[in-house]
Design a protein around this motif. Structure first.
Motif, PDB file in Angstrom:
ATOM      1  N   LEU A  66       0.551  -1.308   0.152  1.00  0.00           N
ATOM      2  CA  LEU A  66       0.057   0.017  -0.171  1.00  0.00           C
ATOM      3  C   LEU A  66       0.210   1.389  -0.333  1.00  0.00           C
ATOM      4  O   LEU A  66       1.573   1.983   0.629  1.00  0.00           O
ATOM      5  CB  LEU A  66      -0.685   0.041   1.432  1.00  0.00           C
ATOM      6  N   ALA A  67       0.641   2.790  -1.116  1.00  0.00           N
ATOM      7  CA  ALA A  67       1.883   3.321  -1.045  1.00  0.00           C
ATOM      8  C   ALA A  67       0.440   4.520  -0.788  1.00  0.00           C
ATOM      9  O   ALA A  67       1.152   5.743  -0.200  1.00  0.00           O
ATOM     10  CB  ALA A  67       2.252   3.737  -2.783  1.00  0.00           C
ATOM     11  N   GLY A  68      -0.542   4.428  -0.713  1.00  0.00           N
ATOM     12  CA  GLY A  68      -1.986   5.703   0.188  1.00  0.00           C
ATOM     13  C   GLY A  68      -3.020   5.371  -0.666  1.00  0.00           C
ATOM     14  O   GLY A  68      -3.348   4.685  -1.253  1.00  0.00           O
ATOM     15  N   TRP A  69      -3.779   6.880  -0.495  1.00  0.00           N
ATOM     16  CA  TRP A  69      -5.310   6.584  -0.939  1.00  0.00           C
ATOM     17  C   TRP A  69      -5.589   8.260  -1.385  1.00  0.00           C
ATOM     18  O   TRP A  69      -4.921   8.907  -2.005  1.00  0.00           O
ATOM     19  CB  TRP A  69      -5.715   6.678   0.710  1.00  0.00           C
ATOM     20  N   ARG A  70      -6.091   7.658  -2.796  1.00  0.00           N
ATOM     21  CA  ARG A  70      -6.376   9.022  -4.139  1.00  0.00           C
ATOM     22  C   ARG A  70      -7.997   8.896  -3.887  1.00  0.00           C
ATOM     23  O   ARG A  70      -8.088   7.956  -3.996  1.00  0.00           O
ATOM     24  CB  ARG A  70      -5.974   7.820  -5.399  1.00  0.00           C
ATOM     25  N   PHE A  71      -8.200  10.148  -3.752  1.00  0.00           N
ATOM     26  CA  PHE A  71      -9.359  11.267  -3.709  1.00  0.00           C
ATOM     27  C   PHE A  71      -9.092  11.373  -5.399  1.00  0.00           C
ATOM     28  O   PHE A  71      -8.979  12.435  -5.564  1.00  0.00           O
ATOM     29  CB  PHE A  71      -9.193  12.079  -2.911  1.00  0.00           C
ATOM     30  N   LEU A  72     -11.151  11.283  -6.060  1.00  0.00           N
ATOM     31  CA  LEU A  72     -11.012  12.176  -7.040  1.00  0.00           C
ATOM     32  C   LEU A  72     -11.839  13.398  -6.609  1.00  0.00           C
ATOM     33  O   LEU A  72     -12.977  13.444  -5.611  1.00  0.00           O
ATOM     34  CB  LEU A  72     -11.865  11.287  -8.059  1.00  0.00           C
ATOM     35  N   LEU A  73     -11.067  14.571  -7.075  1.00  0.00           N
ATOM     36  CA  LEU A  73     -11.520  16.052  -6.457  1.00  0.00           C
ATOM     37  C   LEU A  73     -12.859  16.529  -7.609  1.00  0.00           C
ATOM     38  O   LEU A  73     -12.679  16.247  -8.939  1.00  0.00           O
ATOM     39  CB  LEU A  73     -10.776  16.513  -5.908  1.00  0.00           C
ATOM     40  N   ARG A  74     -14.189  16.303  -6.874  1.00  0.00           N
ATOM     41  CA  ARG A  74     -15.327  16.884  -7.762  1.00  0.00           C
ATOM     42  C   ARG A  74     -16.266  18.199  -7.426  1.00  0.00           C
ATOM     43  O   ARG A  74     -15.719  18.574  -6.825  1.00  0.00           O
ATOM     44  CB  ARG A  74     -16.291  15.680  -7.474  1.00  0.00           C
ATOM     45  N   ASN A  75     -16.389  18.923  -8.284  1.00  0.00           N
ATOM     46  CA  ASN A  75     -16.766  20.141  -8.735  1.00  0.00           C
ATOM     47  C   ASN A  75     -17.612  20.426  -9.325  1.00  0.00           C
ATOM     48  O   ASN A  75     -18.090  19.958 -10.608  1.00  0.00           O
ATOM     49  CB  ASN A  75     -15.614  21.237  -9.237  1.00  0.00           C
ATOM     50  N   GLY A  76     -19.021  20.293  -8.691  1.00  0.00           N
ATOM     51  CA  GLY A  76     -20.022  19.584  -9.671  1.00  0.00           C
ATOM     52  C   GLY A  76     -20.536  18.518  -9.587  1.00  0.00           C
ATOM     53  O   GLY A  76     -20.364  17.569  -9.341  1.00  0.00           O
TER      54      GLY A  76
END
Length: 195
Positions: A66-76
Motif C-alpha cells: 500500500l502506497a497511499g489513498w487517492r481521492f477524485l476531486l469533484r466540482n459539481g
C-alpha cells in the motif's frame, strides 16, 4: 451496485479536506484546474493505491504494498483533479494534488466496472516497471483494502495511457495479464555474433 468501495482511513480524508481548506498552505501545490475552479470541491471515490514491486514472480507470486489513498476531486458533476495521501511515521498525511489523463481514465474504468455483474472492491495498482496504472478489481469485497496481492481471478483494467502493446480499458484477469507484463520485462536472449 457491483463495486464495494472501501472507506478511506479517516485521517487520510481529513488531510485532504485540510489541504483543500487551506489555500495559503498549499497554494503552490494546487493544479491549474483547482486554482481556477468556482465553487466547492469535494473528495470522492477514495481508492487505495498499491504498488506492484515485483512483476516477475520469484516463486511466490506478485508482491504489492500500500502506497497511499487517492481521492477524485469533484466540482459539481465533473472531476477537476485528484489528491493523494501517504502513510508516514506520524500517520496519514496529504501528499499532493494532480491532474492529467489518469483522472478521466479512472472515471471511465470505474464506470466500466459498475456495469459488470460480478461484485468487486476497486483499488488502484501502480506498476512502476512498466510506467503503468490499472484499476484493480479485487474479488474479495470484504477484504482489508490496505493489504493483499492480486489473485489470479481478480481483474485489472489498464488505464490510459497504457504502455505499448497493452490496450487501455480492456479488462484482463490477473492470470492473463501478468504473463504479458512478465514478457515485457524479460530481457531478450542475446544472439550470437555474426560469423
Amino acid at each position: 451496485m457491483p463495486l464495494h468501495v472501501p472507506p478511506a482511513p479517516a485521517p487520510a480524508l481529513r488531510s485532504v479536506l485540510t489541504a483543500l481548506g487551506s489555500p495559503t498552505a498549499v497554494s503552490e501545490d494546487r493544479t491549474p484546474a483547482l486554482r481556477s475552479v468556482q465553487g466547492p470541491v469535494s473528495p470522492e471515490s477514495p481508492l487505495p493505491v498499491h504498488v506492484l514491486d515485483q512483476i516477475v514472480p520469484s516463486g511466490s507470486g506478485p508482491y504489492t504494498r500500500l502506497a497511499g489513498w487517492r481521492f477524485l476531486l469533484r466540482n459539481g458533476d465533473r472531476c477537476v483533479a485528484a489528491a493523494e495521501t501517504l502513510l508516514t511515521a506520524d500517520g496519514w498525511t496529504f501528499s499532493h494534488f494532480f491532474e492529467g489523463p489518469y483522472l478521466s481514465s479512472t472515471e471511465l474504468a470505474l464506470r466500466q466496472a459498475e456495469s459488470m455483474r460480478t461484485p468487486y472492491q476497486p483499488r488502484l495498482l501502480s506498476i512502476p516497471e512498466l510506467y503503468m496504472l490499472t484499476l484493480w478489481l479485487h474479488g474479495d469485497t470484504e477484504a482489508d483494502a490496505s493489504t493483499g496481492t492480486p489473485k489470479p481471478t481478480d481483474v485489472l483494467v489498464p488505464l490510459a495511457p497504457a504502455p505499448p502493446g497493452i490496450t487501455a480499458h480492456r479488462p484482463h484477469r490477473v492470470a492473463d495479464l501478468l504473463p504479458v507484463m512478465t514478457l515485457r520485462l524479460t530481457p531478450a536472449p542475446l544472439l550470437g555474433s555474426p560469423a
